[in-house]
Design an enzyme around this catalytic site. Structure first.
Site, PDB file in Angstrom:
ATOM      1  N   ARG A 101       5.437  -4.996  -6.781  1.00 37.89           N
ATOM      2  CA  ARG A 101       4.264  -5.396  -7.548  1.00 37.89           C
ATOM      3  C   ARG A 101       3.108  -4.405  -7.469  1.00 37.89           C
ATOM      4  NH1 ARG A 101       7.159  -9.349  -6.517  1.00 37.89           N
ATOM      5  NH2 ARG A 101       7.337  -8.300  -4.531  1.00 37.89           N
ATOM      6  N   THR A 102       2.755  -4.008  -6.256  1.00 37.43           N
ATOM      7  CA  THR A 102       1.531  -3.213  -6.108  1.00 37.43           C
ATOM      8  C   THR A 102       1.701  -1.860  -6.808  1.00 37.43           C
ATOM      9  OG1 THR A 102       1.281  -4.302  -3.978  1.00 37.43           O
ATOM     10  CG2 THR A 102      -0.196  -2.469  -4.426  1.00 37.43           C
ATOM     11  N   LYS A 136      10.473  16.171   5.730  1.00 39.64           N
ATOM     12  CA  LYS A 136      10.574  17.453   6.467  1.00 39.64           C
ATOM     13  C   LYS A 136       9.536  17.505   7.578  1.00 39.64           C
ATOM     14  CE  LYS A 136      11.493  19.814   2.101  1.00 39.64           C
ATOM     15  NZ  LYS A 136      10.792  20.720   1.163  1.00 39.64           N
ATOM     16  N   HIS A 193      -4.946  -5.564   2.818  1.00 38.34           N
ATOM     17  CA  HIS A 193      -4.373  -5.385   1.474  1.00 38.34           C
ATOM     18  C   HIS A 193      -5.441  -5.869   0.479  1.00 38.34           C
ATOM     19  CE1 HIS A 193      -1.585  -4.814  -1.653  1.00 38.34           C
ATOM     20  NE2 HIS A 193      -0.565  -5.543  -1.243  1.00 38.34           N
ATOM     21  N   ARG A 235      -0.234   3.390   0.075  1.00 38.61           N
ATOM     22  CA  ARG A 235       0.417   2.346   0.888  1.00 38.61           C
ATOM     23  C   ARG A 235       1.110   3.047   2.046  1.00 38.61           C
ATOM     24  NH1 ARG A 235       3.988  -2.866  -0.581  1.00 38.61           N
ATOM     25  NH2 ARG A 235       1.876  -3.511  -1.109  1.00 38.61           N
TER      26      ARG A 235
END
Ligand code: CP
Length: 307
Positions: free
Chosen positions: A54-55, A83, A132, A104
């Site tokens: 969703r986000t 890496k 959030h 995120r």
């Protein structure tokens, strides 16, 4: 004329960055913004180190709806993070490519840290078990739309209150509005951390702790269900002890308020049975739909240009 919130807000990292005035202005914008191209010519980096449906998608939709472009990654596969590239260096690269960064990350505090080193605005799209904030803005939008107000509400927060970042952010936001009462419903091992409880109490928010959802379901206006955050538990036994602790079914919704709405930040696992979806109380999919509007409002506020 530039708004008060726009004058004071550079990043959105935590609900602590927002006053009640900011929240009200963002919700007002979310209700009134149409598809104005206020991000035309702007590039927004979406840096998603953790899974998201969703986000990620609603930020992308919001950016395109406002005429902006996106770059970045959804998951670290295929990136130089694998890496060994640090968050610091990744932020320093993307500030060269983009006008803002949506981040995120699985680590608590990653967005605050990124905001401290970034020359462009940073929006927290979820950091570990911490915050959030844009989820909270869409949650508030759903509450306001279904209840007509953000004050004087009885709200049950149910499930994993220890690791769930959406509960931390939403409880903080609701404590800015008067006369709200929060019912913190969780297994004993997943209670809201003490520092969070104390913060809410300092603001005068009434709190009740309980384990059984059936003890409070008939009293509340909003039932905010959450999933158990298995991925944040180091000990697999911790999850096994609480899995399936809550499972709301349609037959549980017999003696409830007419205005009750069941919200969930999603994804759900098994805490809401599918037969609840067909009841008038289910509101989680409409809630998620508001994510595009809420994120449009935040993007417009932080980086939108004049038309
Ligand atoms: N609510 C929420 O943050 O969902 P995603 O993890 O799918 O983005």
């Amino acid at each position: 004329m530039m708004s008060t919130a726009a004058k004071t807000l550079r990043h959105l990292v935590s609900m602590s960055d927002l006053t009640r005035e900011h929240i009200e202005e963002i919700l007002h914008r979310a209700e009134s913004l149409s598809s104005q191209p206020t991000l035309e010519g702007k590039q927004i980096a979406l840096l998603f180190y953790e899974n998201s449906t969703r986000t990620y998608s609603s930020f992308r939709t919001a950016i395109h709806r406002l005429g902006g472009l996106t770059c970045g990654f959804a998951g670290t596969a295929g990136t130089s993070v694998l890496k060994g590239e640090s968050l610091h260096d990744t932020i320093k690269m993307f500030e060269e490519y983009a006008d803002a960064i949506v981040l995120r990350h699985p680590r608590d505090g990653a967005s605050r840290w990124a905001a401290d080193v970034s020359s462009v605005p940073v929006i927290n799209a979820g950091d570990g078990q911490n915050q959030h904030p844009t989820q909270t803005l869409l949650d508030l939008l759903a509450i306001k739309r279904t209840q007509g107000r953000l004050t004087g509400l009885k709200v049950a927060m149910v499930g994993d209150l220890k690791y769930g970042r959406t509960v931390r952010s939403l409880s903080q936001a609701l404590s800015l509005f008067e006369d709200n009462e929060l019912f913190l419903v969780s297994p004993p091992s997943l209670r809201l951390p003490l520092d969070q409880v104390e913060r809410l109490q300092e603001r005068g928010t009434r709190l009740q702790h309980c384990q059984r959802l059936e003890d409070v379901l008939s009293e509340v206006d909003i039932c905010y269900m959450t999933r158990i955050q298995q991925e944040r538990m180091e000990d697999p036994d911790e999850y096994e002890r609480v899995r399936g602790f809550y499972r709301l079914r349609a037959k549980d919704l017999v003696d409830v308020k007419d205005n009750l709405k069941i919200l969930h930040p999603l994804p759900r696992v098994d805490e809401i049975a599918h037969d609840v979806d067909r009841t008038p109380y289910a509101h989680y999919f409409e809630q998620a739909k508001g994510g595009v509007e809420a994120r449009c409002a935040v993007l417009d506020l932080l980086i939108g240009g004049p038309l």
